[in-house]
Design a protein around this motif. Sequence first.
Motif, PDB file in Angstrom:
ATOM      1  N   LYS A 188      -4.550   7.626  11.113  1.00  0.00           N
ATOM      2  CA  LYS A 188      -3.676   7.437  11.509  1.00  0.00           C
ATOM      3  C   LYS A 188      -2.257   6.274  11.313  1.00  0.00           C
ATOM      4  CE  LYS A 188      -7.760   5.653  13.999  1.00  0.00           C
ATOM      5  NZ  LYS A 188      -7.852   4.527  15.486  1.00  0.00           N
ATOM      6  N   TRP A 189      -1.357   7.497  10.299  1.00  0.00           N
ATOM      7  CA  TRP A 189      -0.587   7.139   9.645  1.00  0.00           C
ATOM      8  C   TRP A 189       0.971   6.453  10.530  1.00  0.00           C
ATOM      9  CZ3 TRP A 189       0.384   9.536   4.770  1.00  0.00           C
ATOM     10  CH2 TRP A 189       1.863   8.770   4.089  1.00  0.00           C
ATOM     11  N   ASP A 190       0.830   6.264   9.996  1.00  0.00           N
ATOM     12  CA  ASP A 190       2.537   5.050  10.369  1.00  0.00           C
ATOM     13  C   ASP A 190       2.738   4.209   9.302  1.00  0.00           C
ATOM     14  OD1 ASP A 190       1.639   2.423   9.196  1.00  0.00           O
ATOM     15  OD2 ASP A 190       0.671   2.420  11.554  1.00  0.00           O
ATOM     16  N   ASP A 191       4.332   3.880   8.848  1.00  0.00           N
ATOM     17  CA  ASP A 191       4.770   3.828   8.433  1.00  0.00           C
ATOM     18  C   ASP A 191       4.878   2.098   8.284  1.00  0.00           C
ATOM     19  OD1 ASP A 191       6.094   3.135  10.120  1.00  0.00           O
ATOM     20  OD2 ASP A 191       8.345   3.800   9.919  1.00  0.00           O
ATOM     21  N   GLU A 192       4.208   1.269   8.805  1.00  0.00           N
ATOM     22  CA  GLU A 192       4.183  -0.076   8.593  1.00  0.00           C
ATOM     23  C   GLU A 192       3.459  -0.562   7.371  1.00  0.00           C
ATOM     24  OE1 GLU A 192       5.401  -2.097  10.877  1.00  0.00           O
ATOM     25  OE2 GLU A 192       6.330   0.124  11.809  1.00  0.00           O
ATOM     26  N   ASN A 193       3.592  -1.510   6.980  1.00  0.00           N
ATOM     27  CA  ASN A 193       3.708  -2.991   5.590  1.00  0.00           C
ATOM     28  C   ASN A 193       2.596  -3.602   6.189  1.00  0.00           C
ATOM     29  OD1 ASN A 193       3.180  -3.871   3.581  1.00  0.00           O
ATOM     30  ND2 ASN A 193       4.999  -4.069   2.978  1.00  0.00           N
ATOM     31  N   GLU A 194       3.446  -4.164   7.275  1.00  0.00           N
ATOM     32  CA  GLU A 194       2.869  -5.227   7.804  1.00  0.00           C
ATOM     33  C   GLU A 194       2.571  -4.750   9.622  1.00  0.00           C
ATOM     34  OE1 GLU A 194       5.206  -9.271   7.306  1.00  0.00           O
ATOM     35  OE2 GLU A 194       4.752  -8.759   5.172  1.00  0.00           O
ATOM     36  N   LYS A 195       1.533  -4.941   9.345  1.00  0.00           N
ATOM     37  CA  LYS A 195       0.839  -5.453  10.958  1.00  0.00           C
ATOM     38  C   LYS A 195       0.553  -3.820  10.880  1.00  0.00           C
ATOM     39  CE  LYS A 195       2.837  -8.916  13.382  1.00  0.00           C
ATOM     40  NZ  LYS A 195       3.603  -9.442  13.837  1.00  0.00           N
ATOM     41  N   SER A 196       0.012  -3.019  10.467  1.00  0.00           N
ATOM     42  CA  SER A 196      -0.099  -1.530  10.499  1.00  0.00           C
ATOM     43  C   SER A 196      -1.261  -1.094  11.017  1.00  0.00           C
ATOM     44  CB  SER A 196      -0.100  -1.135   8.761  1.00  0.00           C
ATOM     45  OG  SER A 196      -0.691   0.313   8.721  1.00  0.00           O
ATOM     46  N   SER A 197      -2.022  -0.043  11.277  1.00  0.00           N
ATOM     47  CA  SER A 197      -2.830   0.465  12.712  1.00  0.00           C
ATOM     48  C   SER A 197      -3.010   1.680  11.504  1.00  0.00           C
ATOM     49  CB  SER A 197      -2.446   0.917  13.546  1.00  0.00           C
ATOM     50  OG  SER A 197      -2.189  -0.236  14.800  1.00  0.00           O
TER      51      SER A 197
END
Length: 149
Positions: A35-44
Amino acid sequence: MKNYNNKSILNIDNAIFQSLAPKGSFLQHCLICSKWDDENEKSSSLAHYNLRLAISKLLQLIKADEEEHQALIHLLVRKPETITITDLIQGYKSVELALINSFPLSRAKSYSTAVRNFFNSFSAPIESGFNASELAYVNRPVFARDSIT
């Protein structure tokens, strides 16, 4: 519109993924399963920030015309069920070479381990149903120097 230029982790829309994670590929499967995302905080994402960072750093180093990157490219773009254990080992060696040539030894070792952990955690079975996590891969001897000093 988000500004992706200041992020350490690659956004899934980055052109790098278009070439190295084609539909049905080993890398695409890992990205989807994590479930790749580029978020540091609040990443899913199911992948820890450090794993996504290591993958992002590695992918930005890959050059299609570099001989030492060919085994890695081969691993990333192939359909998982067509990848042999030898392909996996050669891909891991290619990961190490790319990282050693671009980062200090301790960081290269850390990124290399994180990349393997990402693949172990999120890849589909390869040829004959073998899972990447079943491979008892050991870092190249060049990394051993780091633990001595």
